[in-house]
Design an enzyme around this catalytic site. Structure first.
Site, PDB file in Angstrom:
ATOM      1  N   PRO A 168     107.427 -16.406  19.509  1.00  0.00           N
ATOM      2  CA  PRO A 168     106.691 -17.393  18.720  1.00  0.00           C
ATOM      3  C   PRO A 168     105.316 -16.876  18.301  1.00  0.00           C
ATOM      4  CG  PRO A 168     107.611 -18.367  20.716  1.00  0.00           C
ATOM      5  CD  PRO A 168     107.716 -16.879  20.866  1.00  0.00           C
ATOM      6  N   LYS A 213     104.217 -10.812  28.407  1.00  0.00           N
ATOM      7  CA  LYS A 213     105.139 -10.919  27.277  1.00  0.00           C
ATOM      8  C   LYS A 213     105.636  -9.553  26.813  1.00  0.00           C
ATOM      9  CE  LYS A 213     105.097 -15.385  27.205  1.00  0.00           C
ATOM     10  NZ  LYS A 213     106.295 -16.169  27.548  1.00  0.00           N
ATOM     11  N   TYR A 241      98.524 -12.648  29.763  1.00  0.00           N
ATOM     12  CA  TYR A 241      99.601 -13.179  28.931  1.00  0.00           C
ATOM     13  C   TYR A 241     100.268 -12.060  28.144  1.00  0.00           C
ATOM     14  CZ  TYR A 241     102.029 -16.508  25.903  1.00  0.00           C
ATOM     15  OH  TYR A 241     102.990 -17.228  25.232  1.00  0.00           O
ATOM     16  N   ARG A 292     108.466 -30.478  28.039  1.00  0.00           N
ATOM     17  CA  ARG A 292     107.678 -30.775  26.837  1.00  0.00           C
ATOM     18  C   ARG A 292     107.659 -29.556  25.920  1.00  0.00           C
ATOM     19  NH1 ARG A 292     104.490 -29.968  31.218  1.00  0.00           N
ATOM     20  NH2 ARG A 292     104.345 -32.172  31.702  1.00  0.00           N
ATOM     21  N   GLY A 293     107.062 -29.696  24.756  1.00  0.00           N
ATOM     22  CA  GLY A 293     106.808 -28.574  23.857  1.00  0.00           C
ATOM     23  C   GLY A 293     108.048 -27.835  23.415  1.00  0.00           C
TER      24      GLY A 293
END
Length: 257
Positions: free
Chosen positions: A186, A160, A156, A16-17
């Site tokens: 993103p 990243k 997170y 998904r996404g």
């Protein structure tokens, strides 16, 4: 169109996404694609829905944090294709809305295991095949949170930031083998499961949802999964053959460094 016919791509987190949008774009460009995801039912459904033509789409249920599971999925994918991957898109990832004061160690560990460990596991298994084949392309999905620490996002952000460092190091190590490695960062992307989960978790801690922060984005809208897919397709193409080790922002101007 970037003329990607004949290439074989693995996309993780593809049910998904953003991952699904990337898979759809690469199929449209002529790639044969294997969709990998931890949710077996969802990835099977996605593969059936987006199959461009017979033999173009393969799928595998795999937890990328499990190296043996990655190796098994890769073996099954190679058997289905009778070929190795030319392209690896490491998109699978999770997050949590938590600071050091309210985080749970098990949640931190899981975020690191999936986001960093999953990227490592897939590269560890795939990069030698690309080397032996004389080249390939690796795209890691990082985040603008990997360039600037953000509140309530410690795990997170840590993961990243690490992915950007991994991208740069692998680009240096693999360039002599004809393998280019880049990352895409993103910004605030809507229509994804992670966005929905983050907004729901944030609401419990007084964090406004993404829609209420849209006015902060210079281009005036939240990002869509297709915005990321478009940049991934470019970085894979020969049009970007002088780019490696880069972490490209796709944030609508929200982050410019």
């Amino acid at each position: 169109m970037y003329r990607l016919e004949g290439r074989h791509a693995i996309v993780t987190g593809a049910a998904r996404g953003i991952g699904r949008a990337i898979a759809e774009r690469l199929i449209a460009e002529g790639c044969t694609v294997s969709l990998w995801d931890v949710d077996g039912d969802e990835v099977a459904l996605a593969a059936n829905e987006i199959a461009g033509s017979a033999g173009k789409v393969h799928f595998a249920e795999v937890d990328v944090s499990d190296r043996q599971a990655v190796a098994s999925a890769l073996a099954a994918t190679r058997t289905a294709w009778n070929a190795g991957p030319d392209i690896l898109v490491n998109n699978a990832g999770i997050g949590q809305v938590a600071s050091i004061l309210d985080s749970e160690p098990k949640d931190f560990d899981r975020t690191i295991a999936v986001n960093i460990g999953g990227t490592y596991n897939c590269c560890y298994e795939v990069a030698p095949l690309m080397r032996d084949a004389g080249g390939g392309l690796i795209i890691n999905i990082a985040s603008w949170f990997g360039k600037s620490g953000r509140p309530m996002s410690m795990a997170y952000c840590a993961s990243k930031f690490a992915i950007i460092g991994m991208t740069q190091s692998m680009a240096l190590d693999l360039s002599s083998h004809g393998i280019r490695v880049n990352a895409v960062c993103p910004g605030t992307i809507t229509d994804t499961q992670m966005r929905e989960q983050a907004d729901a978790a944030g609401a419990l801690k007084g964090v406004p949802p993404a829609q209420e922060r849209e006015h902060l984005i210079p281009l005036g809208r939240l990002g869509k999964p297709r915005d990321i897919a478009n940049v991934v397709a470019f970085l894979i193409s020969d049009e970007a053959d002088y780019m490696t080790g880069q972490s490209v922002n796709v944030t609508g101007g929200l982050w410019m460094n």
